[in-house]
Motif scaffolding. Structure first.
Motif, PDB file in Angstrom:
ATOM      1  N   GLN A  63       0.964  -1.220  -0.221  1.00 53.48           N
ATOM      2  CA  GLN A  63      -0.060  -0.242  -0.074  1.00 53.48           C
ATOM      3  C   GLN A  63       0.964   1.296   0.066  1.00 53.48           C
ATOM      4  O   GLN A  63       0.647   2.249  -0.749  1.00 53.48           O
ATOM      5  CB  GLN A  63      -1.002   0.117   1.386  1.00 53.48           C
ATOM      6  N   TYR A  64       1.788   1.233   0.736  1.00 53.49           N
ATOM      7  CA  TYR A  64       2.937   2.566   0.864  1.00 53.49           C
ATOM      8  C   TYR A  64       3.709   2.506  -0.673  1.00 53.49           C
ATOM      9  O   TYR A  64       3.680   3.752  -0.860  1.00 53.49           O
ATOM     10  CB  TYR A  64       3.834   2.243   1.837  1.00 53.49           C
ATOM     11  N   LEU A  65       4.116   1.495  -1.105  1.00 50.17           N
ATOM     12  CA  LEU A  65       4.873   1.554  -2.215  1.00 50.17           C
ATOM     13  C   LEU A  65       3.804   2.091  -3.469  1.00 50.17           C
ATOM     14  O   LEU A  65       4.188   2.976  -4.204  1.00 50.17           O
ATOM     15  CB  LEU A  65       5.314   0.214  -2.798  1.00 50.17           C
ATOM     16  N   GLU A  66       2.526   1.766  -3.389  1.00 51.24           N
ATOM     17  CA  GLU A  66       1.536   2.239  -4.495  1.00 51.24           C
ATOM     18  C   GLU A  66       1.146   3.792  -4.232  1.00 51.24           C
ATOM     19  O   GLU A  66       1.250   4.536  -5.190  1.00 51.24           O
ATOM     20  CB  GLU A  66       0.620   1.325  -4.588  1.00 51.24           C
TER      21      GLU A  66
ATOM     22  N   ALA B  73      -2.167   5.653   0.973  1.00 49.31           N
ATOM     23  CA  ALA B  73      -1.887   4.184   1.154  1.00 49.31           C
ATOM     24  C   ALA B  73      -3.168   3.466   1.604  1.00 49.31           C
ATOM     25  O   ALA B  73      -3.703   2.439   1.404  1.00 49.31           O
ATOM     26  CB  ALA B  73      -0.690   3.932   2.073  1.00 49.31           C
ATOM     27  N   ALA B  74      -4.032   4.050   2.575  1.00 49.34           N
ATOM     28  CA  ALA B  74      -5.252   3.714   2.864  1.00 49.34           C
ATOM     29  C   ALA B  74      -6.475   3.862   2.073  1.00 49.34           C
ATOM     30  O   ALA B  74      -7.543   3.307   2.713  1.00 49.34           O
ATOM     31  CB  ALA B  74      -5.467   4.088   4.327  1.00 49.34           C
ATOM     32  N   SER B  75      -6.416   4.417   1.046  1.00 49.62           N
ATOM     33  CA  SER B  75      -7.488   4.914   0.104  1.00 49.62           C
ATOM     34  C   SER B  75      -8.209   3.648  -0.635  1.00 49.62           C
ATOM     35  O   SER B  75      -7.196   2.643  -0.832  1.00 49.62           O
ATOM     36  CB  SER B  75      -7.010   6.112  -0.698  1.00 49.62           C
TER      37      SER B  75
ATOM     38  N   ILE C  29      -3.869  -2.254  -6.203  1.00 47.15           N
ATOM     39  CA  ILE C  29      -3.707  -3.457  -5.999  1.00 47.15           C
ATOM     40  C   ILE C  29      -4.462  -4.734  -6.397  1.00 47.15           C
ATOM     41  O   ILE C  29      -3.728  -5.772  -6.971  1.00 47.15           O
ATOM     42  CB  ILE C  29      -3.532  -3.767  -4.255  1.00 47.15           C
ATOM     43  N   ALA C  30      -5.691  -4.614  -6.423  1.00 49.24           N
ATOM     44  CA  ALA C  30      -6.737  -5.432  -7.096  1.00 49.24           C
ATOM     45  C   ALA C  30      -6.442  -5.494  -8.517  1.00 49.24           C
ATOM     46  O   ALA C  30      -6.425  -6.868  -8.994  1.00 49.24           O
ATOM     47  CB  ALA C  30      -8.254  -5.044  -6.816  1.00 49.24           C
ATOM     48  N   THR C  31      -6.121  -4.678  -9.257  1.00 48.48           N
ATOM     49  CA  THR C  31      -5.839  -4.621 -10.650  1.00 48.48           C
ATOM     50  C   THR C  31      -4.571  -5.518 -10.824  1.00 48.48           C
ATOM     51  O   THR C  31      -4.509  -6.525 -11.854  1.00 48.48           O
ATOM     52  CB  THR C  31      -5.908  -3.361 -11.281  1.00 48.48           C
ATOM     53  N   ASN C  32      -3.505  -5.220  -9.947  1.00 46.17           N
ATOM     54  CA  ASN C  32      -2.099  -5.842 -10.313  1.00 46.17           C
ATOM     55  C   ASN C  32      -2.385  -7.468  -9.937  1.00 46.17           C
ATOM     56  O   ASN C  32      -1.671  -8.062 -10.518  1.00 46.17           O
ATOM     57  CB  ASN C  32      -1.073  -5.226  -9.277  1.00 46.17           C
ATOM     58  N   THR C  33      -3.051  -7.664  -8.927  1.00 45.18           N
ATOM     59  CA  THR C  33      -3.184  -8.904  -8.457  1.00 45.18           C
ATOM     60  C   THR C  33      -3.834  -9.642  -9.551  1.00 45.18           C
ATOM     61  O   THR C  33      -3.534 -10.981 -10.117  1.00 45.18           O
ATOM     62  CB  THR C  33      -4.314  -9.115  -7.195  1.00 45.18           C
ATOM     63  N   GLN C  34      -4.958  -9.192 -10.174  1.00 48.45           N
ATOM     64  CA  GLN C  34      -5.705  -9.701 -11.271  1.00 48.45           C
ATOM     65  C   GLN C  34      -4.670 -10.011 -12.573  1.00 48.45           C
ATOM     66  O   GLN C  34      -4.750 -10.905 -13.280  1.00 48.45           O
ATOM     67  CB  GLN C  34      -6.825  -8.986 -11.837  1.00 48.45           C
TER      68      GLN C  34
END
Length: 353
Positions: A235-238, A308-310, A317-322
């Motif tokens: 989250q912080y990296l993104e 980061a918490a947004s 992150i969800a898109t990258n996971t996909q």
């Protein structure tokens, strides 16, 4: 069935003793007839049974009948075991070719592939399904897994271009140079093999020859994440990618990754180990301290924490996971795409040169 089992056993016995080779040709003829749905040579079957049961017939004639039935059962088990073993060998070989591991559900358990942190498959294993009484599910899941592997064979032979899989807001370890090729890592901040790969990359000077970027992929587990603070670090990296520090020679997200992967604290403990074992509040404080150390103002540090918490970062992150799971299809972390290939697991310095 008995003839087929006899052939399987005689293949191994004839390899070590010429005594059994005279039976091997008959066993093969009988097996060939059985697999083409023709009757077997009953003389051969009876010869083998007589040879095995003769000592028992002399000592305990009354046991010959039950022993004959037992031989048929053993023959069936030999054939089933051989067929299943052959299936497992084929399945493991195809998985090794496609994914670099003989076991997709636990890639780290396969000693034939490169070292890696495995991405757990939540589908019950064959044994787990059998123990729960789900026989149909056991075979169904296993065959479906093999089907997925066969369908992924073309991806093993394709030309992999890292540019096709770049995440949004990609950042590069060194300034982007259009004359250089692009390399893309898939990493989990908490995975020790990602640490080793980063050190190999720096030792090989790989980052000097390539435009190196990454997808942060926190490995999920049944009850959260494989490494407790991987999602937090991601989250912080993104958030730092969305709010790059102007004028920074190296992006702050890469500075944090470099610290996690290459530096120790004042007690000589790797920062990765510290992060992995820290409470979330302590890990958050470290990330904020490092961000300030690498040039962010207090206002910028607070802004990054908020981002980061947004939901925006959660969606990224969800898109990258996909992207990792449905397009890159790796089952091993780290994976790295360069030189037209997807390299699964830890890549040596020599292979990066």
């Amino acid at each position: 069935m008995f003839c087929i089992a006899a052939f399987i056993v005689l293949v191994f016995m004839a390899a070590v003793s010429a005594r059994y080779r005279r039976y091997l040709g008959k066993a093969w003829n009988c097996t060939l007839r059985r697999v083409t749905f023709r009757p077997c040579d009953t003389t051969f079957k009876q010869d083998i049974k007589d040879h095995l049961l003769a000592p028992l017939a002399v000592r305990r004639p009354g046991l010959v009948g039950p022993a004959s039935v037992a031989l048929e059962v053993v023959a069936l088990l030999v054939v089933l075991t051989t067929v299943w073993s052959a299936y497992v060998v084929v399945k493991s070989g195809v998985n090794l070719y496609v994914y670099g591991t003989c076991n997709k559900q636990d890639s780290a358990s396969c000693s034939l592939g490169a070292e890696a942190c495995s991405i757990p498959d939540q589908t019950p294993t064959f044994g787990e399904s059998l123990l729960s009484g789900d026989v149909i599910g056991a075979f169904g899941n296993d065959f479906a897994s093999l089907g997925e592997t066969f369908s992924a064979i073309p991806s093993r032979m394709q030309n992999w271009d890292a540019e096709e899989y770049l995440p949004a807001n990609a950042s590069y370890l060194a300034a982007y140079d259009a004359k250089k090729e692009t390399a893309l890592e898939v990493i989990d901040p908490g995975c020790t093999y990602c640490l080793q790969l980063f050190n190999n990359i720096e030792e090989a000077g790989f980052d000097d020859r390539m435009n190196l970027t990454y997808i942060a992929y926190p490995i999920a587990s049944a009850d959260g994440y494989k490494f407790e603070n991987s999602l937090l670090v991601t989250q912080y990296l993104e958030a730092l990618r969305l709010n790059p520090l102007e004028g920074a020679e190296t992006p702050v997200d890469w500075e944090i990754l470099r610290r996690i992967y290459t530096e120790d604290n004042d007690k000589g403990v790797s920062w990765q180990s510290v992060i992995n074992g820290a409470e979330p509040a302590s890990a958050t404080a470290l990330l904020q301290d490092w961000s300030a150390e690498f040039g962010l103002s207090p206002e910028q540090v607070a802004s990054v924490a908020s981002v980061a918490a947004s939901d925006e970062v959660a969606d990224i992150i969800a898109t990258n996971t996909q992207l990792v799971e449905e397009r890159i299809h790796t089952v091993k972390i780290p994976s790295i795409i360069f030189d037209g290939r997807r390299h699964d697991g830890l890549v040596s310095v020599g292979d990066l040169d």
